[in-house]
Design a protein around this motif. Sequence first.
Motif, PDB file in Angstrom:
ATOM      1  N   ASP A  47      12.512   0.959 -11.193  1.00 52.08           N
ATOM      2  CA  ASP A  47      13.125  -0.357 -11.378  1.00 52.08           C
ATOM      3  C   ASP A  47      12.293  -1.401 -10.642  1.00 52.08           C
ATOM      4  O   ASP A  47      11.582  -1.076  -9.680  1.00 52.08           O
ATOM      5  N   ILE A  48      12.416  -2.639 -11.059  1.00 52.88           N
ATOM      6  CA  ILE A  48      11.692  -3.731 -10.399  1.00 52.88           C
ATOM      7  C   ILE A  48      12.043  -3.785  -8.904  1.00 52.88           C
ATOM      8  O   ILE A  48      11.214  -4.155  -8.072  1.00 52.88           O
ATOM      9  N   VAL A  49      13.264  -3.352  -8.562  1.00 50.80           N
ATOM     10  CA  VAL A  49      13.686  -3.388  -7.155  1.00 50.80           C
ATOM     11  C   VAL A  49      12.807  -2.470  -6.306  1.00 50.80           C
ATOM     12  O   VAL A  49      12.391  -2.841  -5.209  1.00 50.80           O
ATOM     13  N   LEU A  52       9.433  -4.140  -5.881  1.00 52.88           N
ATOM     14  CA  LEU A  52       9.516  -5.226  -4.893  1.00 52.88           C
ATOM     15  C   LEU A  52       9.614  -4.668  -3.476  1.00 52.88           C
ATOM     16  O   LEU A  52       8.982  -5.182  -2.553  1.00 52.88           O
ATOM     17  N   HIS A  53      10.419  -3.605  -3.310  1.00 55.15           N
ATOM     18  CA  HIS A  53      10.561  -3.015  -1.976  1.00 55.15           C
ATOM     19  C   HIS A  53       9.225  -2.486  -1.471  1.00 55.15           C
ATOM     20  O   HIS A  53       8.923  -2.586  -0.284  1.00 55.15           O
ATOM     21  N   PHE A  55       6.229  -3.694  -2.244  1.00 48.40           N
ATOM     22  CA  PHE A  55       5.437  -4.862  -1.829  1.00 48.40           C
ATOM     23  C   PHE A  55       5.961  -5.446  -0.524  1.00 48.40           C
ATOM     24  O   PHE A  55       5.195  -5.890   0.331  1.00 48.40           O
ATOM     25  N   GLU A  56       7.320  -5.442  -0.399  1.00 48.90           N
ATOM     26  CA  GLU A  56       7.929  -5.962   0.825  1.00 48.90           C
ATOM     27  C   GLU A  56       7.442  -5.187   2.051  1.00 48.90           C
ATOM     28  O   GLU A  56       7.288  -5.747   3.132  1.00 48.90           O
TER      29      GLU A  56
ATOM     30  N   LYS B  40      21.903  -5.710  -9.071  1.00 47.32           N
ATOM     31  CA  LYS B  40      20.457  -5.644  -9.299  1.00 47.32           C
ATOM     32  C   LYS B  40      19.802  -6.999  -9.021  1.00 47.32           C
ATOM     33  O   LYS B  40      18.768  -7.070  -8.344  1.00 47.32           O
ATOM     34  N   ILE B  44      17.001  -7.963  -6.196  1.00 50.56           N
ATOM     35  CA  ILE B  44      15.715  -8.596  -6.543  1.00 50.56           C
ATOM     36  C   ILE B  44      15.561  -9.910  -5.783  1.00 50.56           C
ATOM     37  O   ILE B  44      14.502 -10.185  -5.199  1.00 50.56           O
ATOM     38  N   SER B  47      14.946  -9.249  -1.972  1.00 56.84           N
ATOM     39  CA  SER B  47      13.571  -8.823  -1.709  1.00 56.84           C
ATOM     40  C   SER B  47      12.610  -9.997  -1.880  1.00 56.84           C
ATOM     41  O   SER B  47      11.713 -10.205  -1.054  1.00 56.84           O
ATOM     42  N   MET B  51      10.323 -11.785   1.177  1.00 61.16           N
ATOM     43  CA  MET B  51       8.855 -11.933   1.106  1.00 61.16           C
ATOM     44  C   MET B  51       8.458 -13.406   1.102  1.00 61.16           C
ATOM     45  O   MET B  51       7.517 -13.810   1.790  1.00 61.16           O
ATOM     46  N   ARG B  54       8.834 -15.007   4.494  1.00 56.59           N
ATOM     47  CA  ARG B  54       7.821 -14.473   5.405  1.00 56.59           C
ATOM     48  C   ARG B  54       6.468 -15.132   5.115  1.00 56.59           C
ATOM     49  O   ARG B  54       5.741 -15.509   6.023  1.00 56.59           O
TER      50      ARG B  54
END
Lengths: 66, 234
Positions: A47-49, A52-53, A55-56, B40, B44, B47, B51, B54
């Motif tokens: 999933d996109i989540v 993203l996590h 990359f985070e 969801k 998103i 997150s 970022m 930051r």
Amino acid sequence: MTEFTPEIVAFCCRHCAYAAADLAGSLRIQYPPNVKVVEVPCTGRLDIVEVLHAFERGVDGVMAAG
Amino acid sequence: MIVAEQKPLEEIKELIADAERVLIVGCGTCVTVCFAGGAKEAAILGSTLRMATRLDGHGKAIDEVTVQRQCEWEYIDPLEARLDDYDLILSLGCGIGVQTLAERFPDKPVVPGLNTVFMGLPVEQGVWEERCQACGDCILGLTAGICPIARCSKQLLNGPCGGSQDGRCEVDESIPCAWQLIYERAKALGRLDKLLEIQPPKDWSKSRDGGPRRVVREDLRLTHRVAEVAGGER
């Protein structure tokens, strides 16, 4: 200046890409340590989540292999 | 369902600029099924904001939680226990959800992450259209089940205006003429005679013209029942 080495997370499908990585390991084939493999039941689960996590947490790139 | 869209990221960043610790509250009902403010989307956005802030040089502590419905006290009450950890609530509910949170938690700033757009339905995946304006005096029984208040740009009650061209609205060609749709459906149902009845001007006092509205059902009110029982015992 040191050369840039990207940190990569590879999300690998257990049925193909992960199995291939496993086989590569059995054959003692090397791959760079900056690639971290994460097994997923299917890349359709990715999933996109999760991307993203990753990359985070500071990775430079994400690979979806399946 | 209530249909909403997420605000642009820059606007959301402005809205949370003063806070260091932000709780994003998603909603598990309408805005989940229109992909604007469910679990969801909250994950998103959380997150993305962690970022983005930051990268801007002042990273914020941002967590997410999603409740089943932001528009009812019992679903948001459990949030109270954890609100001490946050300076601000970023609601991904509709305008009702935002206000329910603000009313329940008077000491905590609440800002909206969504723009609430309308009441409607997904006509296909990824496309939502308006169907109801909650005018308070439904006339769908007279108009073949197609609402000219929500779907006619001029809210006409007695047939189309002169701007109806080839079944499209003069305001925007992407809008089907509601009265053309009404006519075609009434014709197909053999109920064209219903349209011959002249409709008088609409009573807008039942809509927003009467100010904020309230529905009271005395038979459902708990305070009413308590009074009734107490009265009966006397």
